[in-house]
Design a protein around this motif. Structure first.
Motif, PDB file in Angstrom:
ATOM      1  N   VAL A  40       1.029  -1.365   0.003  1.00  0.00           N
ATOM      2  CA  VAL A  40      -0.101   0.008   0.028  1.00  0.00           C
ATOM      3  C   VAL A  40       0.805   1.249   0.031  1.00  0.00           C
ATOM      4  O   VAL A  40       0.764   2.123  -0.780  1.00  0.00           O
ATOM      5  CB  VAL A  40      -1.020  -0.015   1.204  1.00  0.00           C
ATOM      6  N   TYR A  41       2.025   1.314   0.951  1.00  0.00           N
ATOM      7  CA  TYR A  41       2.932   2.244   0.750  1.00  0.00           C
ATOM      8  C   TYR A  41       3.330   2.751  -0.504  1.00  0.00           C
ATOM      9  O   TYR A  41       3.538   4.085  -0.936  1.00  0.00           O
ATOM     10  CB  TYR A  41       3.861   2.369   1.797  1.00  0.00           C
ATOM     11  N   ARG A  42       3.917   1.505  -1.248  1.00  0.00           N
ATOM     12  CA  ARG A  42       4.676   1.619  -2.434  1.00  0.00           C
ATOM     13  C   ARG A  42       3.606   2.324  -3.272  1.00  0.00           C
ATOM     14  O   ARG A  42       3.900   3.294  -4.183  1.00  0.00           O
ATOM     15  CB  ARG A  42       5.242   0.521  -2.999  1.00  0.00           C
ATOM     16  N   ALA A  43       2.265   1.801  -3.319  1.00  0.00           N
ATOM     17  CA  ALA A  43       1.416   2.226  -4.522  1.00  0.00           C
ATOM     18  C   ALA A  43       0.946   3.768  -4.139  1.00  0.00           C
ATOM     19  O   ALA A  43       0.779   4.712  -4.951  1.00  0.00           O
ATOM     20  CB  ALA A  43      -0.008   1.534  -4.088  1.00  0.00           C
ATOM     21  N   LEU A  44       0.758   4.096  -2.896  1.00  0.00           N
ATOM     22  CA  LEU A  44       0.661   5.597  -2.407  1.00  0.00           C
ATOM     23  C   LEU A  44       1.667   6.327  -2.798  1.00  0.00           C
ATOM     24  O   LEU A  44       1.439   7.401  -3.241  1.00  0.00           O
ATOM     25  CB  LEU A  44       0.172   5.708  -0.928  1.00  0.00           C
ATOM     26  N   ASP A  45       2.984   5.962  -2.584  1.00  0.00           N
ATOM     27  CA  ASP A  45       3.990   6.859  -2.992  1.00  0.00           C
ATOM     28  C   ASP A  45       3.947   6.972  -4.577  1.00  0.00           C
ATOM     29  O   ASP A  45       4.273   8.155  -4.923  1.00  0.00           O
ATOM     30  CB  ASP A  45       5.410   6.024  -2.622  1.00  0.00           C
ATOM     31  N   PHE A  46       3.902   6.035  -5.264  1.00  0.00           N
ATOM     32  CA  PHE A  46       3.708   6.028  -6.702  1.00  0.00           C
ATOM     33  C   PHE A  46       2.655   7.237  -7.023  1.00  0.00           C
ATOM     34  O   PHE A  46       2.615   8.125  -7.962  1.00  0.00           O
ATOM     35  CB  PHE A  46       3.392   4.928  -7.290  1.00  0.00           C
ATOM     36  N   LEU A  47       1.396   7.120  -6.221  1.00  0.00           N
ATOM     37  CA  LEU A  47       0.323   7.988  -6.853  1.00  0.00           C
ATOM     38  C   LEU A  47       0.511   9.466  -6.473  1.00  0.00           C
ATOM     39  O   LEU A  47       0.228  10.463  -7.212  1.00  0.00           O
ATOM     40  CB  LEU A  47      -0.805   7.685  -6.141  1.00  0.00           C
ATOM     41  N   VAL A  48       1.392   9.438  -5.399  1.00  0.00           N
ATOM     42  CA  VAL A  48       2.056  10.984  -5.128  1.00  0.00           C
ATOM     43  C   VAL A  48       2.959  11.440  -6.106  1.00  0.00           C
ATOM     44  O   VAL A  48       3.022  12.628  -6.525  1.00  0.00           O
ATOM     45  CB  VAL A  48       2.540  10.973  -3.537  1.00  0.00           C
ATOM     46  N   GLU A  49       3.811  10.658  -6.496  1.00  0.00           N
ATOM     47  CA  GLU A  49       4.980  11.065  -7.442  1.00  0.00           C
ATOM     48  C   GLU A  49       4.256  11.403  -8.825  1.00  0.00           C
ATOM     49  O   GLU A  49       4.680  12.244  -9.381  1.00  0.00           O
ATOM     50  CB  GLU A  49       5.964  10.073  -7.666  1.00  0.00           C
ATOM     51  N   ALA A  50       3.243  10.593  -9.240  1.00  0.00           N
ATOM     52  CA  ALA A  50       2.369  10.718 -10.368  1.00  0.00           C
ATOM     53  C   ALA A  50       1.586  11.919 -10.473  1.00  0.00           C
ATOM     54  O   ALA A  50       0.899  12.355 -11.476  1.00  0.00           O
ATOM     55  CB  ALA A  50       1.676   9.509 -10.852  1.00  0.00           C
ATOM     56  N   GLY A  51       1.515  12.598  -9.067  1.00  0.00           N
ATOM     57  CA  GLY A  51       0.615  13.862  -9.156  1.00  0.00           C
ATOM     58  C   GLY A  51      -1.024  13.733  -8.976  1.00  0.00           C
ATOM     59  O   GLY A  51      -1.689  14.527  -9.351  1.00  0.00           O
ATOM     60  N   LEU A  52      -1.122  12.491  -8.513  1.00  0.00           N
ATOM     61  CA  LEU A  52      -2.571  12.052  -8.447  1.00  0.00           C
ATOM     62  C   LEU A  52      -2.997  12.142  -7.162  1.00  0.00           C
ATOM     63  O   LEU A  52      -4.259  12.474  -6.612  1.00  0.00           O
ATOM     64  CB  LEU A  52      -2.785  10.650  -8.941  1.00  0.00           C
ATOM     65  N   LEU A  53      -2.204  12.268  -5.926  1.00  0.00           N
ATOM     66  CA  LEU A  53      -2.318  12.462  -4.802  1.00  0.00           C
ATOM     67  C   LEU A  53      -1.400  13.376  -3.923  1.00  0.00           C
ATOM     68  O   LEU A  53      -0.292  13.593  -4.586  1.00  0.00           O
ATOM     69  CB  LEU A  53      -2.259  11.029  -3.983  1.00  0.00           C
ATOM     70  N   HIS A  54      -1.833  14.068  -2.863  1.00  0.00           N
ATOM     71  CA  HIS A  54      -0.987  14.666  -1.865  1.00  0.00           C
ATOM     72  C   HIS A  54      -0.566  14.142  -0.717  1.00  0.00           C
ATOM     73  O   HIS A  54      -1.728  13.552  -0.143  1.00  0.00           O
ATOM     74  CB  HIS A  54      -1.474  16.153  -1.761  1.00  0.00           C
TER      75      HIS A  54
END
Length: 144
Positions: free
Chosen positions: A60-74
């Motif tokens: 989950v943390y890897r997926a969340l980090d990816f989504l932050v890096e992709a500009g989809l989450l803060h």
């Protein structure tokens, strides 16, 4: 933007960046979208475990980090959680307004405010890192 529109924008954003929105990353993003306001990683993990069975925290943390890096989450460090980026495809710093009564979250463009702060800090020889600003208070509905 509705959920389907957001997911389409997320797909396009990942394509533009040359990265993959894998099935797991997509599912994690959909789980975050299902929550109002700030969502914590353990909430996403619990939701994912309900849907998939076994899921490990690092996944989950890897997926969340990816989504932050992709500009989809803060990532909102002060609240130890994540919010959906309301400006998909726009590399920016957010001004995140969190209502302490109802938990609602609103994101604004932070550049004007940060430009003033950067100028003041630069006058002291200090360089402010790129970041999101978090402000807490009461939303209009809770102030009534």
């Amino acid at each position: 933007m509705d959920k389907a529109g957001f997911m389409a924008a997320a797909d396009l954003q990942c394509q533009k960046q040359g990265v993959k929105l894998t099935a797991l990353r997509r599912q994690v993003l959909e789980l975050v979208l299902a929550h109002e306001g700030v969502v914590k990683a353990y909430q996403v993990l619990a939701d994912l475990q309900r849907e998939r069975g076994i899921a490990a925290p690092p996944t989950v943390y890897r997926a969340l980090d990816f989504l932050v890096e992709a500009g989809l989450l803060h990532k909102v460090d002060a609240l130890n959680g994540y919010i959906v980026c309301s400006h998909v495809g726009c590399c920016h710093e957010g001004l995140i307004l969190v209502c302490t009564a109802c938990g609602s979250v609103n994101e604004l463009e932070a550049a004007p405010a940060l430009d003033t702060l950067r100028q003041q800090a630069a006058a002291q020889g200090f360089a402010i890192a790129q970041q999101n600003l978090l402000l807490t208070g009461l939303c209009q509905a809770c102030r009534v």
